[in-house]
Structure formats: C-alpha cells, structure tokens
Scaffold this motif. Structure first.
Motif, PDB file in Angstrom:
ATOM      1  N   LEU A 164       0.826  -1.209   0.000  1.00 15.56           N
ATOM      2  CA  LEU A 164       0.000   0.000   0.000  1.00 15.56           C
ATOM      3  C   LEU A 164       0.861   1.261   0.000  1.00 15.56           C
ATOM      4  O   LEU A 164       0.596   2.205  -0.738  1.00 15.56           O
ATOM      5  CB  LEU A 164      -0.924   0.016   1.227  1.00 15.56           C
ATOM      6  CG  LEU A 164      -2.058  -1.001   1.261  1.00 15.56           C
ATOM      7  CD1 LEU A 164      -2.791  -0.937   2.602  1.00 15.56           C
ATOM      8  CD2 LEU A 164      -3.029  -0.777   0.124  1.00 15.56           C
ATOM      9  N   VAL A 165       1.892   1.268   0.833  1.00 17.27           N
ATOM     10  CA  VAL A 165       2.786   2.423   0.923  1.00 17.27           C
ATOM     11  C   VAL A 165       3.513   2.625  -0.395  1.00 17.27           C
ATOM     12  O   VAL A 165       3.633   3.752  -0.887  1.00 17.27           O
ATOM     13  CB  VAL A 165       3.789   2.251   2.088  1.00 17.27           C
ATOM     14  CG1 VAL A 165       4.898   3.289   2.016  1.00 17.27           C
ATOM     15  CG2 VAL A 165       3.070   2.321   3.425  1.00 17.27           C
ATOM     16  N   LYS A 166       3.979   1.553  -0.989  1.00 18.38           N
ATOM     17  CA  LYS A 166       4.720   1.641  -2.255  1.00 18.38           C
ATOM     18  C   LYS A 166       3.822   2.194  -3.360  1.00 18.38           C
ATOM     19  O   LYS A 166       4.234   3.063  -4.135  1.00 18.38           O
ATOM     20  CB  LYS A 166       5.241   0.265  -2.635  1.00 18.38           C
ATOM     21  CG  LYS A 166       6.281   0.272  -3.707  1.00 18.38           C
ATOM     22  CD  LYS A 166       6.869  -1.109  -3.886  1.00 18.38           C
ATOM     23  CE  LYS A 166       8.003  -1.090  -4.874  1.00 18.38           C
ATOM     24  NZ  LYS A 166       8.632  -2.400  -5.023  1.00 18.38           N
ATOM     25  N   GLU A 167       2.571   1.714  -3.425  1.00 18.60           N
ATOM     26  CA  GLU A 167       1.642   2.186  -4.457  1.00 18.60           C
ATOM     27  C   GLU A 167       1.264   3.646  -4.247  1.00 18.60           C
ATOM     28  O   GLU A 167       1.172   4.412  -5.198  1.00 18.60           O
ATOM     29  CB  GLU A 167       0.379   1.318  -4.466  1.00 18.60           C
ATOM     30  CG  GLU A 167       0.595  -0.068  -5.017  1.00 18.60           C
ATOM     31  CD  GLU A 167      -0.617  -0.979  -4.843  1.00 18.60           C
ATOM     32  OE1 GLU A 167      -1.642  -0.540  -4.283  1.00 18.60           O
ATOM     33  OE2 GLU A 167      -0.525  -2.142  -5.276  1.00 18.60           O
ATOM     34  N   ALA A 168       1.031   4.028  -2.987  1.00 18.24           N
ATOM     35  CA  ALA A 168       0.612   5.395  -2.682  1.00 18.24           C
ATOM     36  C   ALA A 168       1.795   6.364  -2.604  1.00 18.24           C
ATOM     37  O   ALA A 168       1.606   7.574  -2.609  1.00 18.24           O
ATOM     38  CB  ALA A 168      -0.157   5.424  -1.375  1.00 18.24           C
TER      39      ALA A 168
END
Length: 100
Positions: free
Chosen positions: A46-50
């Motif tokens: 999630l962090v990588k995508e956002a």
C-alpha cells in the motif's frame, strides 16, 4: 473466537520502514507483536503504491463505499447539519405546543 487486531499507525509505519530496510516479515512480526506477518507485506505494498505512509492511517482497508455512491466528508457533514436543523425546528415546535 477469531477477532481482528488493529494496529496503530506508528506500529504499521515502523514495520514497513524496517521491512524496506531489509528485515524479514517473519523476524518483524513477533518483534512488533503482529499476529499475521502477511500484514506487513500488505502495508508495504500500500505504501509503495501510494508513495506515502499516510495510506496506513486509513481504517480497515479504507472507505467501504466506492464509486459514484461514495460521499465526501463535506457531504456527510452537510447532511448531519441539515438533520440537526430539522431536529431543532421540531423541538422548538414541541416546546411551543406545550406552552399553549
């Protein structure tokens, strides 16, 4: 009974930061008292995508509503305000009727 455990933003952020530094999820999970090591991978994705840790602040996988039916915070607040105004009008009429 199987209940879900919620984790603070700080715990999630710490887990993801250490995961990005190269520590394994199997090492981090017991250290940070995370029941399911797969959660760390999920949070990292999630962090990588956002491209932001702020996504970890969302509760239970984000908002439940989606698409054109989703209400913004402003729309929800306006609806609550309208309901409160109607309640006040009703109570004022009720008080006036009792005085008569």
């Amino acid at each position: 009974m199987n209940t879900r455990k919620s984790y603070t933003y700080e715990t999630k952020k710490q887990a993801v930061e250490q995961y990005f530094e190269g520590r394994s999820v199997n090492e981090l999970a017991p250290l940070l008292e995370i029941q399911n090591p797969a959660n760390i991978r999920h949070w990292a994705r999630l962090v990588k995508e956002a491209k932001s840790f702020e996504v970890l602040r969302e509760k239970r996988r984000g908002p439940r509503e989606s698409g054109k039916d989703a209400k913004t915070e402003l729309e929800i607040t306006k609806a609550e305000l309208e309901r409160t105004k109607l309640e006040v009008m009703y109570l004022k009429k009720l008080i006036a009727l009792r005085k008569e």
